[in-house]
Enzyme design. Structure first.
Site, PDB file in Angstrom:
ATOM      1  N   HIS A   1       0.811  -1.224   0.000  1.00  0.00           N
ATOM      2  CA  HIS A   1       0.000   0.000   0.000  1.00  0.00           C
ATOM      3  C   HIS A   1       0.840   1.267   0.000  1.00  0.00           C
ATOM      4  O   HIS A   1       0.322   2.346  -0.230  1.00  0.00           O
ATOM      5  CB  HIS A   1      -0.940   0.015   1.208  1.00  0.00           C
ATOM      6  CG  HIS A   1      -2.041  -0.995   1.100  1.00  0.00           C
ATOM      7  ND1 HIS A   1      -3.336  -0.662   0.811  1.00  0.00           N
ATOM      8  CD2 HIS A   1      -2.031  -2.345   1.210  1.00  0.00           C
ATOM      9  CE1 HIS A   1      -4.088  -1.751   0.761  1.00  0.00           C
ATOM     10  NE2 HIS A   1      -3.314  -2.789   1.009  1.00  0.00           N
TER      11      HIS A   1
ATOM     12  N   ASP B   1       3.543   9.578  -0.888  1.00  0.00           N
ATOM     13  CA  ASP B   1       2.322   8.884  -0.467  1.00  0.00           C
ATOM     14  C   ASP B   1       2.030   7.780  -1.474  1.00  0.00           C
ATOM     15  O   ASP B   1       2.043   8.040  -2.684  1.00  0.00           O
ATOM     16  CB  ASP B   1       1.158   9.901  -0.462  1.00  0.00           C
ATOM     17  CG  ASP B   1       0.120   9.616   0.614  1.00  0.00           C
ATOM     18  OD1 ASP B   1      -0.025   8.433   0.985  1.00  0.00           O
ATOM     19  OD2 ASP B   1      -0.546  10.570   1.070  1.00  0.00           O
TER      20      ASP B   1
HETATM   21  C1  GDG Z   1      -2.045   4.168   3.325  1.00  0.00           C
HETATM   22  C2  GDG Z   1      -1.037   4.808   2.367  1.00  0.00           C
HETATM   23  C3  GDG Z   1      -2.738   4.646   0.548  1.00  0.00           C
HETATM   24  C4  GDG Z   1      -8.464  10.163   7.974  1.00  0.00           C
HETATM   25  N1  GDG Z   1      -8.859  10.857   9.041  1.00  0.00           N
HETATM   26  C5  GDG Z   1     -10.127  10.458   9.299  1.00  0.00           C
HETATM   27  C6  GDG Z   1     -10.489   9.481   8.355  1.00  0.00           C
HETATM   28  N2  GDG Z   1      -9.443   9.321   7.560  1.00  0.00           N
HETATM   29  C7  GDG Z   1      -9.447   8.376   6.430  1.00  0.00           C
HETATM   30  C8  GDG Z   1      -9.485   9.123   5.120  1.00  0.00           C
HETATM   31  C9  GDG Z   1      -8.930   8.055   4.177  1.00  0.00           C
HETATM   32  C10 GDG Z   1      -7.951   7.299   5.076  1.00  0.00           C
HETATM   33  O1  GDG Z   1      -8.278   7.601   6.417  1.00  0.00           O
HETATM   34  C11 GDG Z   1      -6.523   7.763   4.837  1.00  0.00           C
HETATM   35  O2  GDG Z   1      -6.084   7.189   3.640  1.00  0.00           O
HETATM   36  P1  GDG Z   1      -4.858   7.771   2.838  1.00  0.00           P
HETATM   37  O3  GDG Z   1      -4.770   7.045   1.560  1.00  0.00           O
HETATM   38  O4  GDG Z   1      -5.062   9.251   2.645  1.00  0.00           O
HETATM   39  O5  GDG Z   1      -3.562   7.603   3.739  1.00  0.00           O
HETATM   40  P2  GDG Z   1      -2.903   6.455   4.725  1.00  0.00           P
HETATM   41  O6  GDG Z   1      -3.658   6.323   5.983  1.00  0.00           O
HETATM   42  O7  GDG Z   1      -1.489   6.900   4.887  1.00  0.00           O
HETATM   43  O8  GDG Z   1      -2.986   5.071   3.907  1.00  0.00           O
HETATM   44  C12 GDG Z   1      -1.778   5.588   1.288  1.00  0.00           C
HETATM   45  C13 GDG Z   1      -3.614   3.875   1.534  1.00  0.00           C
HETATM   46  O9  GDG Z   1      -2.827   3.223   2.519  1.00  0.00           O
HETATM   47  C14 GDG Z   1      -4.437   2.811   0.809  1.00  0.00           C
HETATM   48  O10 GDG Z   1      -3.655   1.938   0.070  1.00  0.00           O
HETATM   49  O11 GDG Z   1      -3.564   5.432  -0.276  1.00  0.00           O
HETATM   50  O12 GDG Z   1      -0.860   6.140   0.372  1.00  0.00           O
HETATM   51  O13 GDG Z   1      -0.137   5.668   3.063  1.00  0.00           O
HETATM   52  O14 GDG Z   1      -9.919   7.163   3.780  1.00  0.00           O
HETATM   53  O15 GDG Z   1     -10.788   9.538   4.839  1.00  0.00           O
HETATM   54  N3  GDG Z   1     -11.700   8.874   8.323  1.00  0.00           N
HETATM   55  C15 GDG Z   1     -12.605   9.237   9.263  1.00  0.00           C
HETATM   56  N4  GDG Z   1     -12.306  10.165  10.229  1.00  0.00           N
HETATM   57  C16 GDG Z   1     -11.104  10.803  10.269  1.00  0.00           C
HETATM   58  O16 GDG Z   1     -10.876  11.654  11.131  1.00  0.00           O
HETATM   59  N5  GDG Z   1     -13.812   8.647   9.261  1.00  0.00           N
END
Ligand code: GDG
Length: 479
Positions: free
Chosen positions: A164, A378
Site C-alpha cells: 500500500h 504517499d
Molecule cells: C495508506 C497509504 C494509501 C483520515 N482521518 C479520518 C479518516 N481518515 C481516512 C481518510 C482516508 C484514510 O483515512 C486515509 O487514507 P490515505 O490514503 O489518505 O492515507 P494512509 O492512511 O497513509 O494510507 C496511502 C492507503 O494506505 C491505501 O492503500 O492510499 O498512500 O499511506 O480514507 O478519509 N476517516 C474518518 N475520520 C477521520 O478523522 N472517518
C-alpha cells in the site's frame, strides 16, 4: 490439526474490525475505517473467505468468529511484539525508508528479529486455515516475509501480495541491512501489486541487483534450483481506490449537505475555505502546506478575514517519538499563524487533532472550495479521491502533490511540488481564483476517473491477474 479451511484468505496487520468494550463490559466489533473491507466483502462472502490479522490491543486472545459472512481470525501480539515488530520495524524502519527517508529510519537487529518471528506466526496461522489449492492475499509492508514463508509451508497455495505504500528506488532501499531477505520474502508471491508503475519498477530493479533474476516488465523469472522448478512472478501496478459510489451517496444525503452549509456558517462564511485531511504523519507535508499559507497571509496575497484553512490531523502512531515531535512542530506553527493573523472571533487556521465520523468528513469535503493534498511521498492518497467522489456538484479544486500515487491518475488536479514553496503558493492562489467553468471541467474529468477506477475495479484486476497465474481454484475470484 486443520479443523476448518477457507478457499480465500486475506491477511493484514490489522483486522478490518475493531474490538470495542462498552462500560458494562460487553464486547462489540465495529467495522474499522477503510475501503479494503468494502471491496473485499462480496468476494469473501462468495468465496468462503477468512481474514487473519491483529485486533489492535496487546495480549488479546480471541477465538475466531463470523461477521457478515466473513470468518475473522484474530492473532495475538504481545506488548513486546507491538513495540518491536509494529512500532519499531514497521513504523520506524520500513515506513520512513519506503517514504524516501523523509525522516531517518532506525535500524535495530532486535526489531528485525521480532519482524521475522511475527511474520512467521502470521504465515503459520494462514497455512493452518487455508484450503488445499486456495488463494491468499497478503496486505502491506508489515508482512513482506509472509509470501515466502507461506510458500514453504504450503506450496499448493496461490499467493498475492499488495504493497500500500511506495517502494523506494534502489539507492534508498539498499540501506536496509535485511534488504535481500525482504526481497526474497516478497518473491514468494505469484503476483506482487504496487500503487504506481514506478514502484513496480523500483522493486524489479532491487530484484535484479540483489538476486540477479531476469526481469521483463511485468514479469520476473526465477530460475530452477535443486528440486524447485522455475517460476514466473508478476510485479505490476494496481492503483487502489475508494468505493466512489458509496462516498457520493453519503455526500448527497440531505443531512450531510445541511451540515456542509452549517460548517461554512460556523466558520463565519469566509470567501474561501481550504481543507487538509491527513493522519498526523511527516509524509503528508502538513508543515510545508502551513508554511505556504503563512507566507501567503504575510505577503498579503491572502487576507485573513476572507480565507480559512481547516486542518484535520487525525492522531497517529503517538508512541513513536518522531510522531510526537511532528505534532509539537505542527501545533507550534498553527499557533504562530493564528497569533500573527488572527483577530478576535476569527483565526485563519482551524486545527482539529481528532478523528471524525465519515459523515462529517463528507460534509467537510463539500464545504471546502480548495482541497490541499501536499504529501512529500504517499503510496496513493485516498483523501484526494474521496474529495473528488464527494463533489457531485462538479465544484471545488483539488491541489495535489506530484509525489502521491493519485497524481498518476488525477491529472486534472492542480499538480504541485510541495518542496517548491513559491510554486505551491502560486498554485493555491490559482486554485482560489479559478473560474467556475474551469473548475467544473476539471472536476468532471476527475470524477469520471474515480468513478471508473473504483476499489471494486482494483480488487477485481488484482485477483484476475492472480487467477491467471495459477491453475488452482482461485480462477473464480475476481469475476
Ligand atoms: C495508506 C497509504 C494509501 C483520515 N482521518 C479520518 C479518516 N481518515 C481516512 C481518510 C482516508 C484514510 O483515512 C486515509 O487514507 P490515505 O490514503 O489518505 O492515507 P494512509 O492512511 O497513509 O494510507 C496511502 C492507503 O494506505 C491505501 O492503500 O492510499 O498512500 O499511506 O480514507 O478519509 N476517516 C474518518 N475520520 C477521520 O478523522 N472517518
Amino acid at each position: 490439526m486443520v479443523d476448518e479451511s477457507y478457499a480465500f484468505v486475506v491477511v493484514s496487520n490489522r483486522l478490518p474490525v475493531d474490538r470495542v468494550v462498552d462500560d458494562d463490559g460487553t464486547e462489540r466489533w465495529n467495522q474499522g475505517p477503510g475501503g479494503l473491507v468494502t471491496a473485499l466483502e462480496p468476494i469473501m462472502r462468495e468465496a468462503d473467505g477468512a481474514w487473519v490479522g491483529w485486533a489492535g490491543a496487546p495480549d488479546l486472545e480471541h477465538e475466531p468468529f463470523d461477521r457478515d459472512g466473513i470468518r475473522i481470525v484474530p492473532l495475538t501480539l504481545s506488548q513486546d511484539d507491538i513495540e518491536r515488530y509494529y512500532e519499531g520495524f514497521s513504523n520506524d524502519t520500513l515506513w520512513p525508508l519506503y517514504h524516501d527517508v523523509i525522516a531517518p529510519p532506525s535500524y535495530h537487529r532486535i526489531w528485525w528479529d521480532s519482524y521475522v518471528s511475527v511474520n512467521q506466526r502470521f504465515a503459520n496461522a494462514v497455512a493452518g486455515i487455508t484450503a488445499h489449492g486456495g488463494t491468499v492475499w497478503v496486505q502491506d509492508y508489515q508482512l513482506q516475509l509472509v509470501p515466502r514463508m507461506l510458500r514453504q509451508l504450503r506450496p499448493d497455495l496461490t499467493i498475492g501480495f499488495f504493497n500500500h505504500i511506495p517502494f523506494p528506488a534502489y539507492g534508498i532501499f539498499s540501506q536496509l541491512p535485511w534488504r535481500t531477505q525482504i526481497v526474497e520474502g516478497l518473491m514468494g508471491a505469484d503476483v506482487i501489486g504496487f500503487q504506481r508503475v514506478a514502484d513496480a519498477g523500483n522493486f524489479s530493479r532491487a530484484v535484479r541487483r540483489l538476486l540477479g533474476y531476469t526481469t521483463k516488465s511485468p514479469y520476473i523469472d526465477i530460475p530452477a534450483r535443486g528440486e524447485h522448478p522455475s517460476r514466473r512472478v508478476v510485479a505490476k501496478a494496481f492503483p487502489i481506490s475508494i468505493d466512489a459510489q458509496a462516498f457520493e451517496q453519503l455526500a448527497r444525503r440531505p443531512e450531510v449537505q445541511a451540515r456542509a452549509a452549517q460548517i461554512r456558517q460556523d466558520l463565519g462564511n469566509p470567501t474561501t475555505i481550504m481543507l487538509g485531511v491527513d493522519r498526523l504523519d511527516y509524509t503528508k507535508g502538513i508543515g510545508h502546506r502551513l508554511k505556504a499559507y503563512h507566507e501567503l497571509l504575510g505577503d498579503g496575497r491572502l487576507v485573513a478575514e476572507d480565507v480559512m484553512l481547516v486542518q484535520v490531523a487525525s492522531p497517529s502512531r503517538e508512541r513513536v517519538e518522531t510522531y510526537r515531535q511532528l505534532r509539537d512542530e505542527i501545533e507550534l506553527t498553527v499557533g504562530r499563524i493564528n497569533g500573527d493573523f488572527g483577530v478576535l472571533g476569527h483565526e485563519p487556521v482551524s486545527y482539529l487533532h481528532h478523528g471524525f465520523p465519515r459523515e462529517e468528513m463528507a460534509a467537510l469535503y463539500l464545504a471546502a472550495d480548495v482541497m490541499l493534498v501536499t504529501a512529500l511521498r504517499d503510496g496513493m492518497n485516498l483523501v484526494a479521491k474521496e474529495y473528488v467522489a464527494a463533489r457531485f456538484d462538479d465544484d471545488g479544486v483539488l491541489v495535489l502533490s506530484e509525489f502521491t500515487g493519485a497524481s498518476d491518475e488525477l491529472r486534472q488536479a492542480v499538480l504541485i511540488n510541495p518542496h517548491d514553496i513559491d510554486g505551491m503558493k502560486d498554485a493555491i492562489v490559482r486554485a482560489i481564483e479559478m473560474p467556475r467553468p474551469e473548475r467544473r471541467r476539471r472536476m468532471r474529468a476527475l470524477r469520471k476517473r474515480v468513478r471508473e477506477n473504483d476499489v471494486a475495479h482494483w480488487s477485481r484486476e488484482f485477483l484476475r491477474t492472480l487467477a491467471r497465474h495459477s491453475d488452482g481454484p482461485s480462477e473464480g475470484l475476481g469475476e
